[in-house]
Design a protein around this motif. Sequence first.
Motif, mmCIF file in Angstrom:
data_model
loop_
_atom_site.group_PDB
_atom_site.id
_atom_site.type_symbol
_atom_site.label_atom_id
_atom_site.label_comp_id
_atom_site.label_asym_id
_atom_site.label_seq_id
_atom_site.Cartn_x
_atom_site.Cartn_y
_atom_site.Cartn_z
ATOM 1 N N ARG A 12 106.804 131.712 44.143
ATOM 2 C CA ARG A 12 107.464 132.561 43.884
ATOM 3 C C ARG A 12 108.085 133.996 42.789
ATOM 4 O O ARG A 12 108.374 133.079 41.716
ATOM 5 N N ILE A 13 107.699 134.992 43.038
ATOM 6 C CA ILE A 13 107.895 136.021 41.995
ATOM 7 C C ILE A 13 109.476 136.943 42.571
ATOM 8 O O ILE A 13 108.678 137.764 43.058
ATOM 9 N N VAL A 14 109.683 136.893 41.005
ATOM 10 C CA VAL A 14 110.477 138.720 41.326
ATOM 11 C C VAL A 14 110.664 139.184 40.233
ATOM 12 O O VAL A 14 110.309 139.498 39.396
ATOM 13 N N ILE A 15 110.263 140.712 41.160
ATOM 14 C CA ILE A 15 110.258 142.038 39.774
ATOM 15 C C ILE A 15 111.078 142.665 40.129
ATOM 16 O O ILE A 15 112.017 143.099 41.467
ATOM 17 N N ALA A 16 111.625 143.639 38.766
ATOM 18 C CA ALA A 16 112.057 144.083 38.279
ATOM 19 C C ALA A 16 111.482 145.366 37.608
ATOM 20 O O ALA A 16 110.841 145.912 37.065
ATOM 21 N N ASP A 17 112.271 146.465 38.931
ATOM 22 C CA ASP A 17 110.943 148.272 38.684
ATOM 23 C C ASP A 17 111.938 148.805 39.215
ATOM 24 O O ASP A 17 111.882 148.632 40.531
ATOM 25 N N ASP A 18 112.635 150.111 38.572
ATOM 26 C CA ASP A 18 112.825 150.883 38.982
ATOM 27 C C ASP A 18 112.508 152.196 40.049
ATOM 28 O O ASP A 18 112.699 153.055 40.026
ATOM 29 N N ASN A 19 111.043 152.189 39.605
ATOM 30 C CA ASN A 19 110.265 152.726 40.076
ATOM 31 C C ASN A 19 109.214 152.357 41.583
ATOM 32 O O ASN A 19 108.744 151.126 40.874
ATOM 33 N N ALA A 20 109.891 153.201 42.693
ATOM 34 C CA ALA A 20 110.022 152.347 44.168
ATOM 35 C C ALA A 20 108.424 152.570 44.413
ATOM 36 O O ALA A 20 107.944 151.369 44.680
ATOM 37 N N ASP A 21 107.609 153.613 43.724
ATOM 38 C CA ASP A 21 105.583 153.378 44.178
ATOM 39 C C ASP A 21 105.708 152.081 43.115
ATOM 40 O O ASP A 21 104.661 151.212 43.496
ATOM 41 N N MET A 22 105.838 151.668 41.499
ATOM 42 C CA MET A 22 105.133 151.329 40.975
ATOM 43 C C MET A 22 105.567 149.379 41.913
ATOM 44 O O MET A 22 104.859 148.056 41.972
ATOM 45 N N ARG A 23 106.971 149.424 42.099
ATOM 46 C CA ARG A 23 107.454 148.049 43.000
ATOM 47 C C ARG A 23 106.646 148.250 43.870
ATOM 48 O O ARG A 23 106.365 146.467 44.662
#
Length: 795
Positions: free
Chosen positions: A325-336
């Motif tokens: 399980r991986i959590v991703i934190a990024d404010d750029n929606a496309d990159m996320r």
Amino acid sequence: MIQESDEDTNRPVTASAAAQEFKRRDIELTRLNERLQKLDRARTEFFANISREFRTPLTLLLGPLQDILDSPASALAPESRTVLEVAQRNALKLLKLVDRFLDFSDIEGGRADASSEPTDLAAFTAGLASNFRSACDWAGLNLVVDCPSLPAPVSVNRDMWEKLVLNLVANAFKSTTEGTIEVRLRAQDGNAQLSVRDTGTGFAESELPHLFGHRHATAGARAGAAGDTGIGLALVRDLVQLHGGSIDVQSTLGRGSTFTVLLPLAERQPAARPGVDAGGASPPAPAQKHADAVAAEPMLGIAETAVPANAHLPTTKAIPRFPGRIVIADDNADMRNYLTHLLQAAGFEVDAQPDGAAALAACRARPPDALVSDVSMPGLDGYALIERLRANEDTAAIPVLLLSGRATEDERIAGLAAGADDYLVKPLGRRELVARVEGAVRLARLRRETARRAQADFESLFSMAPDAIIVVDNDGKVQTANERAQKLFGYSRQEFQGLQIETLIPANSRQAHVSHRARYERAPSTRLVGQIRELRGARRDGSEFSAEIGLAPLHFKNQACTVAYVRDITERKRLEAERAEHERRFRDLSRRLVEVQEAERRKLSTELHDRTSPGLAAIQINLSLLDKLLHEHGTEDLKALLQDTAGLLAETTVSIREISSDLRPTVLDDGGLLPALAGYAQQFMQRTGIVVHLQTQEAARALAPAVQSSLFRIVQEALTNCAKHAKAKNVTLRLGADNQQISLMIDDDGVGIDFDRQSTPGLGLLTMRERAEFAGGSFSLETTPGQGTRIRVLV
């Protein structure tokens, strides 16, 4: 009278006005200069930020392009593949321009690392230039690399020199369609001279003064190649100037160009980085990777030949060996969304969050196998997110991969120093991302397994330890305690949790313990295992007991703690007190026994003297009378018999006196130790022939009768041993005193004692040791076979 003209009168006024005007203009120029510098810094920072922002869309551009191009050949028409490859090449060119903009912003903003180190410049330069050999062979060009060894290593910044050489050779390649590219390095007039010559298109004479400008673009590059925008040569000029050197160009339009770099050979103050071999010929691994990329880049524009369809082998969907399980934190929606798509396609369960705070909440609610976080986010950024995760026991072990457009070495180091397990630079491809995440998942599982084993070992140590074990945090609160501690203090495991450690100490000692704990925390260097102290412990019911406590540092539940080993020594203290009492009684009994023995000796000596002396005297008188009578009327035989009897009587009298003296010399009671030793030494010399040297001038201190008796008996026993066993010819007795103690030293020149052959000491030595200890002193023996013996007594 001389009259002043109006002109002369006005001169001082005009000069003063000019000075004021000059000062005003100087202030205005200074203000404008500061404003220009501020604008220049803002421009540089703007370009740096813009260049970094380019990395996110480049990631979203290059990643999908690579995924499509890696798909099976049958999935793409040849024309579509050619178009996609052109798009990929130009995206890579854009990435190269972004990197150059970042280099410029670092140099102009003063952030470039200009530290230098002694380097084998010839070998280093030859290795860099040789990276272009494959490209030159493919293009039909002759690459000549002529870099003989220089007299000594040259102090350069290896990263900057690498960019300098690669840019010059890459520009030569781009402008040359046939002929030769030469890279030569020489030592000339105190300089290292690098020349890069090509037989390419060259430059018009009018272009030369502007060739190194930031906005100058060159013409005449090979067909389809990436024409140089001028940024590369401007970067080369700045890099040369940072090294204190100079660069020059000679060119003829249509015949080629020669770029010459002069670098001072004089040794500068190098700031060598750890782990770098000054004389290494090849660049380190990251530098070599960059060199290969730069050398391969020119070929992207050479004769854009379509790649055969059969060159692309079919690929299958990657299934990671370590799903998680991986959590991703990024404010750029496309990159996320892009990261989510790549990781889900690789088989991972993904939880994507729009900011650091949401990612932190997701990690606390359900700790993932890894976290992929952008560095720059509003609110809680990547660095702050790592700090929050590491501060919590449940999330401290989560591997964190930082994702950023900042690619400099300092920024990578800063990310790793902040606690990140990996630092990913945009743009990055699918395979690299999946491989890095798989590695992070492996790391997470390894950490969990290691923590599980450590916890199991810790629990085993707790349960098997013979002593009570208590773990205390820096605030003095108990974190855990083993079963023996629970039995010893009377608290359950739940009651121990959060209990202040001072509760386990008697009330009258708690404040002192708080001060001691504070000093212990302030001085961690003194935290050594094995420092044992005796303290009093307090049980839950209020009873106290004696305890031994040892302290040691321990990292427990992701925080610095102290582990205390507590041993109840109440029974031991009771046994020690009993033993001490028994020893006291034994010493008193022994002392009394010695006193009784000495009294008995004194009595026997007195009775022997008193009872035998009158009779022996009377016998002596009678023998004298008989001698007179026999002398007048007796025969010769009777006279001889009488003389023999008188001699035997005299010898018997002497023996009785010696026995009496040995039992207890009257001079010891009447005159003290010194006269007694002198008299006994005289008798000993007369009886044995051994010379005794007596040195007692320092012993002027009055001694107790018991001490005098013990010292006299020790001397008596030592001299007896010298006569019986040591075969000594000389004995020295030294009796001294100071304000604290009496010292007695007995040296002989006899045969000594060989304890290798005599496993146990004789009875005489044991007797001397006991007498010294009875007197409250110590006894020591130094002996060497064949070199005599020394006895030392301190009372």
